[in-house]
Design a protein around this motif. Structure first.
Motif, PDB file in Angstrom:
ATOM      1  N   ALA A  94     -13.607  41.752  39.267  1.00  0.00           N
ATOM      2  CA  ALA A  94     -12.860  42.965  38.930  1.00  0.00           C
ATOM      3  C   ALA A  94     -11.409  42.697  38.560  1.00  0.00           C
ATOM      4  CB  ALA A  94     -12.969  43.977  40.077  1.00  0.00           C
ATOM      5  N   GLY A  95     -11.160  41.570  37.917  1.00  0.00           N
ATOM      6  CA  GLY A  95      -9.803  41.291  37.461  1.00  0.00           C
ATOM      7  C   GLY A  95      -9.606  39.838  37.065  1.00  0.00           C
ATOM      8  N   VAL A 114     -15.606  35.487  37.985  1.00  0.00           N
ATOM      9  CA  VAL A 114     -16.642  36.257  37.292  1.00  0.00           C
ATOM     10  C   VAL A 114     -15.992  36.829  36.040  1.00  0.00           C
ATOM     11  CG1 VAL A 114     -18.186  38.245  37.378  1.00  0.00           C
ATOM     12  CG2 VAL A 114     -17.888  36.832  39.405  1.00  0.00           C
ATOM     13  N   LEU A 120     -12.021  36.500  28.232  1.00  0.00           N
ATOM     14  CA  LEU A 120     -11.575  36.157  29.581  1.00  0.00           C
ATOM     15  C   LEU A 120     -12.127  34.785  29.993  1.00  0.00           C
ATOM     16  CD1 LEU A 120      -9.795  37.260  31.870  1.00  0.00           C
ATOM     17  CD2 LEU A 120     -11.862  38.151  32.947  1.00  0.00           C
ATOM     18  N   GLU A 135     -21.211  37.483  33.840  1.00  0.00           N
ATOM     19  CA  GLU A 135     -21.986  38.601  34.371  1.00  0.00           C
ATOM     20  C   GLU A 135     -22.199  39.701  33.340  1.00  0.00           C
ATOM     21  OE1 GLU A 135     -21.270  40.312  38.600  1.00  0.00           O
ATOM     22  OE2 GLU A 135     -20.597  41.855  37.210  1.00  0.00           O
ATOM     23  N   HIS A 142     -19.180  46.871  39.945  1.00  0.00           N
ATOM     24  CA  HIS A 142     -18.206  46.856  38.847  1.00  0.00           C
ATOM     25  C   HIS A 142     -18.757  46.012  37.705  1.00  0.00           C
ATOM     26  CE1 HIS A 142     -14.025  47.473  37.604  1.00  0.00           C
ATOM     27  NE2 HIS A 142     -14.130  46.303  37.013  1.00  0.00           N
TER      28      HIS A 142
HETATM   29  O1  TUI Z   1     -16.522  42.576  40.856  1.00  0.00           O
HETATM   30  C1  TUI Z   1     -17.673  42.760  40.553  1.00  0.00           C
HETATM   31  N1  TUI Z   1     -18.432  43.726  41.110  1.00  0.00           N
HETATM   32  C2  TUI Z   1     -17.995  44.602  42.042  1.00  0.00           C
HETATM   33  S1  TUI Z   1     -16.470  44.655  42.776  1.00  0.00           S
HETATM   34  C3  TUI Z   1     -16.912  45.991  43.658  1.00  0.00           C
HETATM   35  S2  TUI Z   1     -15.818  46.799  44.749  1.00  0.00           S
HETATM   36  C4  TUI Z   1     -15.381  48.123  43.771  1.00  0.00           C
HETATM   37  N2  TUI Z   1     -15.818  49.306  44.146  1.00  0.00           N
HETATM   38  C5  TUI Z   1     -15.491  50.391  43.428  1.00  0.00           C
HETATM   39  C6  TUI Z   1     -14.726  50.302  42.302  1.00  0.00           C
HETATM   40  C7  TUI Z   1     -14.315  49.080  41.872  1.00  0.00           C
HETATM   41  C8  TUI Z   1     -14.645  47.956  42.626  1.00  0.00           C
HETATM   42  C9  TUI Z   1     -18.180  46.338  43.389  1.00  0.00           C
HETATM   43  N3  TUI Z   1     -18.762  45.551  42.496  1.00  0.00           N
HETATM   44  N4  TUI Z   1     -18.275  42.013  39.616  1.00  0.00           N
HETATM   45  C10 TUI Z   1     -17.576  41.028  38.890  1.00  0.00           C
HETATM   46  C11 TUI Z   1     -16.977  41.594  37.671  1.00  0.00           C
HETATM   47  N5  TUI Z   1     -15.757  41.367  37.312  1.00  0.00           N
HETATM   48  N6  TUI Z   1     -17.568  42.392  36.798  1.00  0.00           N
HETATM   49  C12 TUI Z   1     -16.657  42.655  35.808  1.00  0.00           C
HETATM   50  C13 TUI Z   1     -15.509  41.997  36.165  1.00  0.00           C
HETATM   51  C14 TUI Z   1     -14.258  41.909  35.498  1.00  0.00           C
HETATM   52  C15 TUI Z   1     -13.722  42.969  34.794  1.00  0.00           C
HETATM   53  C16 TUI Z   1     -12.488  42.832  34.171  1.00  0.00           C
HETATM   54  C17 TUI Z   1     -13.547  40.717  35.595  1.00  0.00           C
HETATM   55  C18 TUI Z   1     -12.339  40.598  34.976  1.00  0.00           C
HETATM   56  C19 TUI Z   1     -11.823  41.638  34.267  1.00  0.00           C
HETATM   57  O2  TUI Z   1     -10.623  41.379  33.690  1.00  0.00           O
HETATM   58  C20 TUI Z   1      -9.803  42.362  33.233  1.00  0.00           C
HETATM   59  C21 TUI Z   1      -8.530  41.690  32.840  1.00  0.00           C
HETATM   60  O3  TUI Z   1      -7.595  41.785  33.613  1.00  0.00           O
HETATM   61  O4  TUI Z   1      -8.541  41.017  31.787  1.00  0.00           O
END
Ligand code: TUI
Length: 314
Positions: A94-95, A114, A120, A135, A142
């Motif tokens: 998620a980041g 991830v 990215l 993923e 997410h």
């Molecule tokens: O992180 C996950 N899955 C998750 S985290 C989570 S906890 C949560 N609950 C509610 C709302 C938000 C989070 C539940 N499931 N999977 C890995 C993942 N990472 N999927 C997508 C991404 C990702 C998205 C954007 C990784 C990097 C990204 O970068 C953005 C940027 O800054 O360039």
């Protein structure tokens, strides 16, 4: 080199980090069953993280990892604890983990971010990632916009570090597909939710078992936090509200504490029941060891099938 050789574990399988679910004992169970267990720190603070890591060390002598959810305001302190405790592998979600990469690498920790896109992926390779967990949006929780099938080979072509495929993988067919796309291993989550050792409410497990292929939906696209969950009462209300909400807070009211409500109280109607699209194929509770073993034996069956297919092609 396959993921199991890279990590010195039995199977090329990483357990996906599932917030509020993947505790120390769950991660240790995966590691003791031949995969790489991952403690999901989710919205934990640094102190809770330290307790979980120390607990996991007590429960397994096998390698395990810790996931840092980068939307967590405590992410930076959690990274410090991970360095102090000397964890084998860190996965992030998620980041962008760029700001923490140098610190983790200096501590000799393997970093597997991830990534949901080629862009990215390339940035993470430049920043020093050891491997990437690529993923697709079939995953629970997410998600990005790409599918595993389209994303994995594009990342494999774009980088020179190992790729681990995630999203929509739940048996040997998925694992063999991942190898075919150029991955060295897989990360799985949804198919482990029904492990007997998985510490979620039985209603949550039943919801996974009952789910059909089309029973999940992505909520939160309009507020840039796309999350795949079971299409239950809460999800329907959320999606309806996404069409005409005035402030983010209105939406957040629906999801506040919703994951905990599903995981701990078994409220699968108004809770946030995160699961991937592969839930439609997950049909029964099993011991963790059996789930992982069956994934490996079914991969070998697929290989035998592919050999027959190739004979027909020649
Ligand atoms: O992180 C996950 N899955 C998750 S985290 C989570 S906890 C949560 N609950 C509610 C709302 C938000 C989070 C539940 N499931 N999977 C890995 C993942 N990472 N999927 C997508 C991404 C990702 C998205 C954007 C990784 C990097 C990204 O970068 C953005 C940027 O800054 O360039």
């Amino acid at each position: 080199m396959l993921l199991n050789q890279l990590l010195n574990i039995q199977y090329p399988i990483i357990q996906g980090a599932m917030a509020n679910i993947a505790t120390a004992s769950f991660a240790a169970c995966v590691s003791n069953s031949g995969g790489l267990g991952i403690i999901a720190t989710g919205s934990m603070d640094a102190n809770q993280t330290r307790i979980e890591i120390q607990k996991c060390k007590q429960l397994t002598t096998q390698p395990f990892g810790v996931n840092v959810m980068l939307m967590n305001p405590y992410a930076s302190e959690i990274i410090d604890v991970i360095v102090e405790e000397g964890v084998h592998v860190v996965t992030t979600g998620a980041g962008n983990p760029g700001p923490y990469m140098a610190k983790l690498k200096e501590a000799g920790i393997k970093v597997f971010p991830v990534v949901p896109s080629v862009g990215l992926a390339k940035r993470m390779e430049r920043a020093g990632a050891d491997a990437l967990i690529v993923e697709g949006g079939e995953s629970g929780g997410h998600v990005g916009e790409m599918t595993t099938m389209a994303l994995v080979p594009q990342v494999v072509d774009a980088v020179n570090i190992p790729v681990i495929a995630a999203g929509g993988i739940g048996d040997g067919r998925g694992m063999m597909a991942a190898f075919s796309l150029g991955a060295i291993g897989v990360q799985v989550g949804t198919c482990l939710l029904v492990a007997e050792e998985c510490p979620i409410h039985e209603n949550y497990k039943d919801a996974v078992i009952k789910a059909k292929d089309t029973d999940t939906v992505v909520t939160g696209r309009s507020v840039n936090t796309p999350v795949r969950i079971l299409k239950n009462q809460m999800a329907r209300e959320y999606l309806k509200l996404e069409g005409h909400f005035e402030s983010r807070e209105e939406l957040e009211k629906l999801t506040l504490g919703a994951l905990r409500k599903a995981v701990q109280e078994g409220d699968v109607k108004t809770g946030s029941v995160m699961m991937g699209q592969i839930a439609g194929m997950v049909k029964e509770r099993k011991p963790m060891k059996q789930i992982l073993e069956e994934m490996m034996t079914s991969t070998k069956d697929v290989y035998a099938h592919l050999q027959e297919v190739m004979e027909d092609i020649q």
